[in-house]
Design a protein around this motif. Structure first.
Motif, short mmCIF file in Angstrom:
data_model
loop_
_atom_site.label_atom_id
_atom_site.label_comp_id
_atom_site.label_asym_id
_atom_site.label_seq_id
_atom_site.Cartn_x
_atom_site.Cartn_y
_atom_site.Cartn_z
N ASP A 71 0.82 -1.21 0.00
CA ASP A 71 0.00 0.00 0.00
C ASP A 71 0.85 1.25 0.00
N ASP A 72 1.98 1.19 0.77
CA ASP A 72 2.89 2.34 0.82
C ASP A 72 3.43 2.66 -0.56
N GLN B 169 1.21 7.20 -6.39
CA GLN B 169 0.09 8.14 -6.56
C GLN B 169 0.51 9.56 -6.20
N ALA B 170 1.26 9.71 -5.09
CA ALA B 170 1.71 11.04 -4.65
C ALA B 170 2.64 11.65 -5.70
N ASP B 171 3.51 10.82 -6.28
CA ASP B 171 4.44 11.33 -7.30
C ASP B 171 3.66 11.77 -8.54
N ARG B 172 2.65 10.97 -8.90
CA ARG B 172 1.85 11.34 -10.08
C ARG B 172 1.16 12.69 -9.85
#
Ligand code: SAM
Length: 278
Positions: free
Chosen positions: A2-3, A9-12
């Motif tokens: 999950d991490d 997702q955060a980088d995207r």
């Protein structure tokens, strides 16, 4: 697991934000009006020859890619922000240059190992937030014996100081993001490339900027055309006192660098660095 998904997702999301920021205003006009001399300077420093296969990383509207193509190289211009490519395509067509345009994040490029004779970036890769990841990619896609050439604003120079001036007015950087002007320090770049390159040559140079009538003219030009400046003003738009303070500080910065008599003349410092991949 999950991490990992969260990090991806955060980088995207971060890259989408950066892309939207660079699409603000009119960066291609700024590249043509103010820093057009830098692209050819980088091409000369990289000693690009006819027939070379060249990658311009964070190419924007082709400030370096177009002169490289005109010197006979086969050039791919890659950038996170494809919104800038239309202006680049128009300019390339005007001057008869053939350039291939491809969207790419400098930290994870869609190119093969050892694919290019020269990998270059003109005040470009410095804006990708994770410096080691970008440096690893520059090295990976350059062939052994090939050239990596970079032109980056220095921390002490005008644009480095402009980012320092804007910092208190900007949202806090995301965790792990590094300041762009670090790429203007030779020791930082040497550490990023480490033993993977040789024949490093680094020189500090300046770009003469004499297109502005006054320090305020510089500020207003950047406020309407340069994505990072526009984004900072948007961040403080609800605070008129802070807008007025930043207005003053940016004009004062230009006044400090201005040595013109009559109209504004400044020298903007950059580091020009070339290296050969082992
Ligand atoms: C100051 S502009 C330089 C553009 C061009 N090289 C020039 O000389 O005009 C910085 C460029 O970096 C690009 N950029 C920012 N982050 C990037 C990333 N992670 N990967 C690829 N390009 C990126 C922006 O889209 C923008 O075109």
């Amino acid at each position: 697991m999950d991490d990992t998904i969260d990090a991806v997702q955060a980088d995207r999301e971060l890259k989408n934000k950066h892309r939207a920021m660079w699409a603000l205003g009119d960066y291609p006009a700024l590249a043509t009006d103010i820093i057009a001399d830098l692209g050819p300077a980088l091409v000369r420093a990289g000693r690009i020859r006819p027939g070379d296969r060249v990658l311009d990383v964070a190419a924007g509207s082709g400030n370096a890619a177009i002169p490289a193509a005109l010197s006979g190289a086969s050039v791919v211009a890659s950038d996170l922000t494809p919104e800038l490519f239309d202006a680049g395509r128009r300019r390339a067509a005007e001057v008869g240059a053939h350039v291939e345009w491809q969207q790419a994040d400098a930290e994870a490029m869609p190119f093969a190992d050892d694919e290019f004779d020269t990998v270059m970036s003109c005040v470009g890769v410095m804006f990708a937030p994770h410096h080691q990841a970008s440096a690893d990619e520059l090295v990976r896609v350059c062939r052994p014996g090939g050239t990596i050439s970079l032109l980056s604003w220095t921390p002490e120079g005008f644009i480095g100081q402009m980012f320092a001036t804007m910092k208190p007015y900007a949202p806090p950087p995301p965790p792990g993001a590094q300041p762009p002007p670090l790429w203007g320090r030779e020791d930082h770049v040497r550490a990023l490339f480490s033993h993977r390159v040789t024949d490093v040559v680094a020189t500090r140079k300046t770009l003469r900027v004499d297109q502005f009538r006054s320090p305020e003219d510089f500020r207003d030009y950047f406020k309407t055309r340069y994505g990072p400046t526009i984004a900072v003003y948007r961040n403080i738009a609800d605070y008129p006192d802070r807008v007025a303070a930043l207005d003053r500080e940016l004009a004062d910065l230009a006044r400090r660098f201005d040595y013109g008599t009559g109209s504004t003349v400044m020298n903007w410092e950059y580091l020009l660095l070339t290296a050969r991949k082992w």
